[in-house]
Design a protein around this motif. Sequence first.
Motif, mmCIF file in Angstrom:
data_model
loop_
_atom_site.group_PDB
_atom_site.id
_atom_site.type_symbol
_atom_site.label_atom_id
_atom_site.label_comp_id
_atom_site.label_asym_id
_atom_site.label_seq_id
_atom_site.Cartn_x
_atom_site.Cartn_y
_atom_site.Cartn_z
ATOM 1 N N PHE A 24 0.826 -1.201 0.000
ATOM 2 C CA PHE A 24 0.000 0.000 0.000
ATOM 3 C C PHE A 24 0.863 1.255 0.000
ATOM 4 N N GLN A 25 0.257 2.325 -0.483
ATOM 5 C CA GLN A 25 0.855 3.656 -0.444
ATOM 6 C C GLN A 25 -0.219 4.637 -0.005
ATOM 7 N N VAL A 26 0.095 5.449 0.993
ATOM 8 C CA VAL A 26 -0.786 6.544 1.391
ATOM 9 C C VAL A 26 -0.155 7.829 0.871
ATOM 10 N N HIS A 27 -0.785 8.418 -0.140
ATOM 11 C CA HIS A 27 -0.244 9.623 -0.771
ATOM 12 C C HIS A 27 -0.819 10.830 -0.038
ATOM 13 N N VAL A 28 -0.022 11.389 0.881
ATOM 14 C CA VAL A 28 -0.487 12.490 1.720
ATOM 15 C C VAL A 28 -0.376 13.826 1.000
ATOM 16 N N SER A 29 0.721 14.039 0.273
ATOM 17 C CA SER A 29 0.935 15.283 -0.457
ATOM 18 C C SER A 29 1.936 15.023 -1.565
ATOM 19 N N THR A 30 2.215 16.054 -2.357
ATOM 20 C CA THR A 30 3.221 15.905 -3.410
ATOM 21 C C THR A 30 4.610 15.735 -2.824
ATOM 22 N N GLN A 31 4.777 16.064 -1.540
ATOM 23 C CA GLN A 31 6.081 15.984 -0.895
ATOM 24 C C GLN A 31 6.272 14.724 -0.058
ATOM 25 N N TYR A 32 5.181 14.020 0.246
ATOM 26 C CA TYR A 32 5.312 12.906 1.187
ATOM 27 C C TYR A 32 4.259 11.839 0.931
ATOM 28 N N SER A 33 4.705 10.602 0.921
ATOM 29 C CA SER A 33 3.786 9.467 0.909
ATOM 30 C C SER A 33 4.407 8.348 1.733
ATOM 31 N N ALA A 34 3.559 7.564 2.364
ATOM 32 C CA ALA A 34 4.011 6.424 3.159
ATOM 33 C C ALA A 34 3.832 5.161 2.327
ATOM 34 N N VAL A 35 4.891 4.380 2.175
ATOM 35 C CA VAL A 35 4.854 3.143 1.397
ATOM 36 C C VAL A 35 5.233 1.990 2.316
ATOM 37 N N SER A 36 4.390 0.975 2.385
ATOM 38 C CA SER A 36 4.685 -0.142 3.268
ATOM 39 C C SER A 36 3.872 -1.364 2.831
ATOM 40 N N GLN A 37 3.807 -2.358 3.701
ATOM 41 C CA GLN A 37 3.068 -3.590 3.443
ATOM 42 C C GLN A 37 2.408 -4.033 4.741
ATOM 43 N N TRP A 38 1.319 -4.774 4.612
ATOM 44 C CA TRP A 38 0.766 -5.420 5.793
ATOM 45 C C TRP A 38 0.508 -6.889 5.489
ATOM 46 N N THR A 39 0.377 -7.664 6.552
ATOM 47 C CA THR A 39 0.017 -9.064 6.436
ATOM 48 C C THR A 39 -1.156 -9.324 7.376
ATOM 49 N N TRP A 40 -1.529 -10.583 7.518
ATOM 50 C CA TRP A 40 -2.654 -10.966 8.372
ATOM 51 C C TRP A 40 -2.200 -12.066 9.322
ATOM 52 N N PRO A 41 -2.954 -12.330 10.390
ATOM 53 C CA PRO A 41 -2.598 -13.468 11.248
ATOM 54 C C PRO A 41 -2.499 -14.739 10.408
ATOM 55 N N HIS A 42 -1.384 -15.441 10.546
ATOM 56 C CA HIS A 42 -1.125 -16.586 9.676
ATOM 57 C C HIS A 42 -2.232 -17.630 9.772
ATOM 58 N N ALA A 43 -2.684 -17.919 10.989
ATOM 59 C CA ALA A 43 -3.721 -18.939 11.166
ATOM 60 C C ALA A 43 -5.010 -18.545 10.461
ATOM 61 N N ALA A 44 -5.325 -17.244 10.447
ATOM 62 C CA ALA A 44 -6.552 -16.784 9.796
ATOM 63 C C ALA A 44 -6.474 -16.964 8.285
ATOM 64 N N VAL A 45 -5.297 -16.686 7.694
ATOM 65 C CA VAL A 45 -5.125 -16.855 6.246
ATOM 66 C C VAL A 45 -5.197 -18.333 5.874
ATOM 67 N N VAL A 46 -4.519 -19.176 6.645
ATOM 68 C CA VAL A 46 -4.550 -20.615 6.375
ATOM 69 C C VAL A 46 -5.983 -21.135 6.453
#
Length: 325
Positions: free
Chosen positions: A143-165
């Motif tokens: 995901f990317q949160v584009h806050v402004s032309t000067q700043y955006s947050a780029v990262s990733q998330w996951t889920w509880p492994h047991a829930a995905v399985v």
Amino acid sequence: MKRGYFLKSLGGLSLLPFVPKLQAQAPPGGGSNCILVPSETAGPFPLDLTANEYFFRQDIREDRVGVQMRQKVRVIGAGNCQPVPGVRVNIWHCDRDGNYSGYNSEEGLTYCRGYQITDDNGECEFITIVPGWYPGRVTHMHFQVHVSTQYSAVSQWTWPHAAVVDAVQTHADLYPEGPDPLTPEQDFAFNDGYDLQLASLEWDAVNGEYVSEYEVTVEGEGTVGIGYEERRTTEVMALGVNYPNPFSVSTALPLELLQPAAVHVTVFDLNGKRVWERDFGDLPAGAHTFDLGANLPNGPQSYAVQVVATTGSGRYLAVRRIARM
């Protein structure tokens, strides 16, 4: 295109390269009430969605097969822990077979990518599928949160492994590759901790879909609003204000449980470093108090206390800022 094929194109490498996690810093000119999301690589398969309004859509599945998932995202500002409205949230992920649209054999395709604008409560929603996996990576979302032309947050998330399985095994006919063989602890992006990069994943039997919720803190300040995280949390617990605050020796943090729950308390400094945590186990409904001062380093410092209450109906989170003199 699967990540494994991408690695082969780099010369047959069989090991994923280590990418150091860069911790986002508090904005200049002021402290942060909340914990900024750790920065992560955008991965080998990003696409610039901003130039194409086609990607401004809630349903990003297109023709991809998989069990439906409603992905909720809430953005809050580190400056005051309030929702941030009117910012663009881009998400992208692989399909059930571990392929990303837009690359190699999938060039020209656009599935599992899109963006939304947060509302007055800093929230937006997507309709997609529970992603699959590919060699070397646990099931995850970019995901990317584009806050402004000067700043955006780029990262990733996951889920509880047991829930995905459980989701994949329950809908085995939709996932021929089977459940993810890795856990987040085995993934280079999450093996140094992922408390701030963990979304919920719960089955909604009424609507026949999974619901995932993720809250991300970015630089800047938000406006006052009540979002789904607060609404869910107030069904289970009420986290009070510690006293005294600021404190010099000890401080008491009150917690009211509205139903029995397993409680885990973690304290972070405002750069996101974990400085103390404790699993209190199953606690009964009623009033509880945690003395935090004796467990924290001496000297002036602000901290964010994260309280997680787990019940039979899900995982609930609340955050409180405390300060030591």
